[in-house]
Design an enzyme around this catalytic site. Structure first.
Site, PDB file in Angstrom:
ATOM      1  N   LYS A 246       0.836  -1.233  -0.112  1.00 42.10           N
ATOM      2  CA  LYS A 246       0.015   0.131  -0.079  1.00 42.10           C
ATOM      3  C   LYS A 246       0.954   1.116   0.038  1.00 42.10           C
ATOM      4  O   LYS A 246       1.754   1.308   0.669  1.00 42.10           O
ATOM      5  CB  LYS A 246      -0.985   0.089   1.169  1.00 42.10           C
ATOM      6  CG  LYS A 246      -1.732   1.190   1.334  1.00 42.10           C
ATOM      7  CD  LYS A 246      -2.538   1.262   2.650  1.00 42.10           C
ATOM      8  CE  LYS A 246      -3.311   2.565   3.025  1.00 42.10           C
ATOM      9  NZ  LYS A 246      -3.774   2.622   4.286  1.00 42.10           N
ATOM     10  N   ASP A 251      -2.595  10.526   3.914  1.00 38.43           N
ATOM     11  CA  ASP A 251      -4.137  10.184   4.076  1.00 38.43           C
ATOM     12  C   ASP A 251      -4.783  11.046   4.842  1.00 38.43           C
ATOM     13  O   ASP A 251      -4.762  10.937   6.041  1.00 38.43           O
ATOM     14  CB  ASP A 251      -4.426   8.744   4.444  1.00 38.43           C
ATOM     15  CG  ASP A 251      -5.617   8.149   4.586  1.00 38.43           C
ATOM     16  OD1 ASP A 251      -6.497   8.693   3.984  1.00 38.43           O
ATOM     17  OD2 ASP A 251      -6.053   7.377   5.196  1.00 38.43           O
ATOM     18  N   LYS A 258     -10.224  12.627   8.629  1.00 40.09           N
ATOM     19  CA  LYS A 258      -9.734  12.147   9.709  1.00 40.09           C
ATOM     20  C   LYS A 258      -9.965  13.370  10.785  1.00 40.09           C
ATOM     21  O   LYS A 258      -9.631  14.324  10.525  1.00 40.09           O
ATOM     22  CB  LYS A 258      -8.538  11.649   9.754  1.00 40.09           C
ATOM     23  CG  LYS A 258      -8.197  10.470   8.913  1.00 40.09           C
ATOM     24  CD  LYS A 258      -6.815   9.993   9.033  1.00 40.09           C
ATOM     25  CE  LYS A 258      -6.428   8.793   7.959  1.00 40.09           C
ATOM     26  NZ  LYS A 258      -6.846   7.611   8.762  1.00 40.09           N
ATOM     27  N   ASP A 269       1.590   6.136   5.718  1.00 37.01           N
ATOM     28  CA  ASP A 269       0.628   5.272   5.141  1.00 37.01           C
ATOM     29  C   ASP A 269       1.259   4.669   3.780  1.00 37.01           C
ATOM     30  O   ASP A 269       0.476   4.033   3.165  1.00 37.01           O
ATOM     31  CB  ASP A 269      -0.700   6.235   5.064  1.00 37.01           C
ATOM     32  CG  ASP A 269      -1.990   5.229   5.293  1.00 37.01           C
ATOM     33  OD1 ASP A 269      -1.733   4.070   5.810  1.00 37.01           O
ATOM     34  OD2 ASP A 269      -2.991   5.532   4.899  1.00 37.01           O
ATOM     35  N   ASP A 328     -12.203   6.917   4.076  1.00 35.99           N
ATOM     36  CA  ASP A 328     -10.938   6.707   4.917  1.00 35.99           C
ATOM     37  C   ASP A 328     -10.559   5.201   4.903  1.00 35.99           C
ATOM     38  O   ASP A 328      -9.484   4.941   5.365  1.00 35.99           O
ATOM     39  CB  ASP A 328     -10.975   7.249   6.604  1.00 35.99           C
ATOM     40  CG  ASP A 328     -10.034   7.303   7.032  1.00 35.99           C
ATOM     41  OD1 ASP A 328      -8.771   7.468   6.564  1.00 35.99           O
ATOM     42  OD2 ASP A 328     -10.224   7.323   8.240  1.00 35.99           O
ATOM     43  N   GLU A 330      -9.455   3.631   2.186  1.00 36.01           N
ATOM     44  CA  GLU A 330      -8.861   4.008   0.854  1.00 36.01           C
ATOM     45  C   GLU A 330      -7.818   2.975   0.690  1.00 36.01           C
ATOM     46  O   GLU A 330      -7.516   2.577  -0.589  1.00 36.01           O
ATOM     47  CB  GLU A 330      -8.476   5.232   0.743  1.00 36.01           C
ATOM     48  CG  GLU A 330      -6.873   5.503   1.123  1.00 36.01           C
ATOM     49  CD  GLU A 330      -6.716   5.182   2.624  1.00 36.01           C
ATOM     50  OE1 GLU A 330      -5.656   5.049   2.797  1.00 36.01           O
ATOM     51  OE2 GLU A 330      -7.414   5.595   3.589  1.00 36.01           O
ATOM     52  N   ARG A 332      -7.404  -0.273   0.784  1.00 36.80           N
ATOM     53  CA  ARG A 332      -8.009  -1.630   0.226  1.00 36.80           C
ATOM     54  C   ARG A 332      -8.606  -1.391  -1.154  1.00 36.80           C
ATOM     55  O   ARG A 332      -8.191  -2.233  -2.034  1.00 36.80           O
ATOM     56  CB  ARG A 332      -9.197  -2.029   1.099  1.00 36.80           C
ATOM     57  CG  ARG A 332     -10.313  -1.455   1.129  1.00 36.80           C
ATOM     58  CD  ARG A 332     -11.300  -1.729   2.390  1.00 36.80           C
ATOM     59  NE  ARG A 332     -10.626  -1.216   3.659  1.00 36.80           N
ATOM     60  CZ  ARG A 332     -11.017  -1.390   4.913  1.00 36.80           C
ATOM     61  NH1 ARG A 332     -12.275  -2.004   4.933  1.00 36.80           N
ATOM     62  NH2 ARG A 332     -10.377  -0.958   5.831  1.00 36.80           N
TER      63      ARG A 332
END
Length: 481
Positions: A246, A251, A258, A269, A328, A330, A332
């Site tokens: 990933k 993010d 968030k 991230d 949030d 995202e 996956r």
């Protein structure tokens, strides 16, 4: 012995401990360079210390106006690789910044012990490269009378450099770390190693080939997404491993933004992408006889008028659709595209994805352990063993079939982010849906928690840990034997 910057050197020796018939046996494990008087001083220091042979324990012997000016005695416990790694890290941490650390390697020390000692020292001495000419680590000299240790040191160096690279990218601020910049770092690093090839897909190629998840997540950012494909194809390789990481460079949570505290460290991230790419660089440096294709979907999840919305339906590379009610969730979505591409186009024998995927990982397992998901018992055991050997722990969690109902959607093939619990498990089940006929040859590592250290500890320095590089290299090395 030489001196660094006009200061007397610090000399580190090792101490082992064992129990025989209830009696503690302490053995100063360095000979030759140490005088008998110094050996006696160290023995007396340790005689009154509390468990000085424990792995990573440190005793400091000041010796004003003498050389060496200080002696650091470090415990190696059972003298297994973990103990030697802890000793190397402890020795580096005990040295002051203006001291040159000279570490005595005792006679008959095994190459594996030397490798672990050097690995611990290099990793604990890591410094984030915030300036091009800044030092990369603390200065350490290993003193040994065995030239046969060179291959072990070469392996430790290759591994440490790969971890440093992963830490550097993960520590880098999001003000410079966007998808195009990240892709450029990979291209530049790969260019220094024969046998590696890189393909970078930009937004036009992603749109033409149908990578809808990557495009959706990156759609709100001023810096468009990328998909990096890094390949290592050694002659004679009989196994093909696909690694997927990933790579969300920052993010915000997107429209489902968030809270401030949760957003502060979201430059990390992309730690999964950094780990799989770093491991591939190390595999090339070490000449591991395994074919590796590494996929890093890179996107910045930002808030703007072009950001994807909760309730949007996204079409992935494999043609299936996801309803996203939480922007949030995202990571996956970008992984789904990469996994679908891997199965359809790359014909892998094994697929392993590594991702800072869910905060629920930390709730279940704490800061020091990743969650492992796989239907393949042998693969799960091999990855767990590799993690144990590397000092990167993981715990296998289930993939219960009845939880698939959480992924039900009325308007798409699946729901990407159900409101109900078991967040880490359901995220793994979501990814599993993109594995097709490779579902029994796949593993998912949810490593959000151990990707970052709140304080320096052992061979970890405060900040990015590079978690996963060492595990993957150990596993790939065993796979190639």
């Amino acid at each position: 012995m030489s001196e660094a910057k006009g200061h007397p050197p610090v000399f580190a020796i090792h101490l082992t401990s064992s129990a025989t018939d209830g009696t503690r046996v302490l053995a100063v494990g360095a000979e030759g360079p140490l005088s008998a008087d110094l050996t006696d001083e160290v023995a007396e220091l340790c005689r009154t210390a509390d468990d000085p042979g424990r792995a990573g324990a440190v005793q400091v012997l000041p010796r004003p106006l003498r050389t060496p000016a200080r002696v650091v005695v470090v415990g190696v416990g059972a003298a297994d690789p973990a103990g030697w790694r802890a000793a190397g890290a402890a020795a580096v941490r005990a040295a002051r910044s203006d001291e040159k650390l000279q570490v005595v390697v005792p006679p008959q020390t095994s190459p594996e012990a030397v490798r672990a000692l050097a690995e611990g020292a290099w990793l604990a001495g890591y410094r984030y490269r915030d300036a091009p000419d800044g030092p990369r680590s603390a200065e350490v000299d290993l003193i040994t009378d065995d030239a046969g240790h060179a291959p072990a040191l070469d392996r430790a160096r290759a591994l440490a450099q790969a971890v440093w690279w992963a830490r550097d990218l993960t520590n880098a601020p999001a003000s410079i770390k966007n998808p195009p910049w990240f892709a450029d770092q990979v291209v530049a690093e790969a260019a220094t190693r024969p046998g590696l090839t890189v393909t970078v897909r930009g937004p036009d190629e992603l749109a033409a080939e149908g990578f809808g998840g990557i495009l959706a997540v990156g759609g709100g950012s001023a810096t468009p997404p990328r998909l990096v494909e890094l390949s290592w194809r050694p002659d004679g390789a009989t196994r093909h491993v696909v690694l997927v990481g990933k790579g969300v460079t920052f993010d915000t949570g997107g429209i489902s933004i968030k809270p401030r505290e949760s957003m502060k460290l979201m430059r990390k991230d992309m730690g999964g992408a950094a780990a799989v790419l770093g491991a591939t660089f190390a595999a090339a440096d070490l000449g591991l006889p395994v074919r590796i294709t590494t996929l890093a979907p890179l996107a910045e999840n930002a808030v703007s008028g072009s950001a994807f919305r909760p309730g949007d339906v996204i079409t992935h590379y494999d043609g299936t659709t996801s309803e996203s009610t939480n922007s949030d969730a995202e990571g996956r979505l970008v992984l789904a595209d990469a996994l679908g591409y891997a199965v359809a186009r790359l014909d892998p024998d094994v697929v392993v994805d590594v991702a800072t995927l869910t905060g629920a990982n930390a709730v279940a397992l704490g800061k020091g352990m990743a969650a492992l998901y796989s239907h393949d018992d042998d693969l799960a055991a091999a990855l767990t063993a590799a993690g144990d050997a590397a000092g990167e722990r993981m715990w296998r969690l289930p993939l219960p079939e009845d939880y698939l109902e959480y992924l039900h959607s009325d308007i798409a093939d699946r729901h990407s982010s159900p409101a109900r619990g078991a967040a880490s498990v359901v995220a793994a089940l979501y990814l599993r849906e993109f594995l097709g006929d490779r579902v029994d040859r796949w593993a998912h590592l949810d490593m959000s928690a151990p990707s970052w250290a709140d304080a320096s500890d052992g061979d970890l320095t405060k900040g990015a840990t590079g978690w996963g590089v060492r595990t993957l290299v150990a596993w790939l090395g065993a796979l190639g034997r």
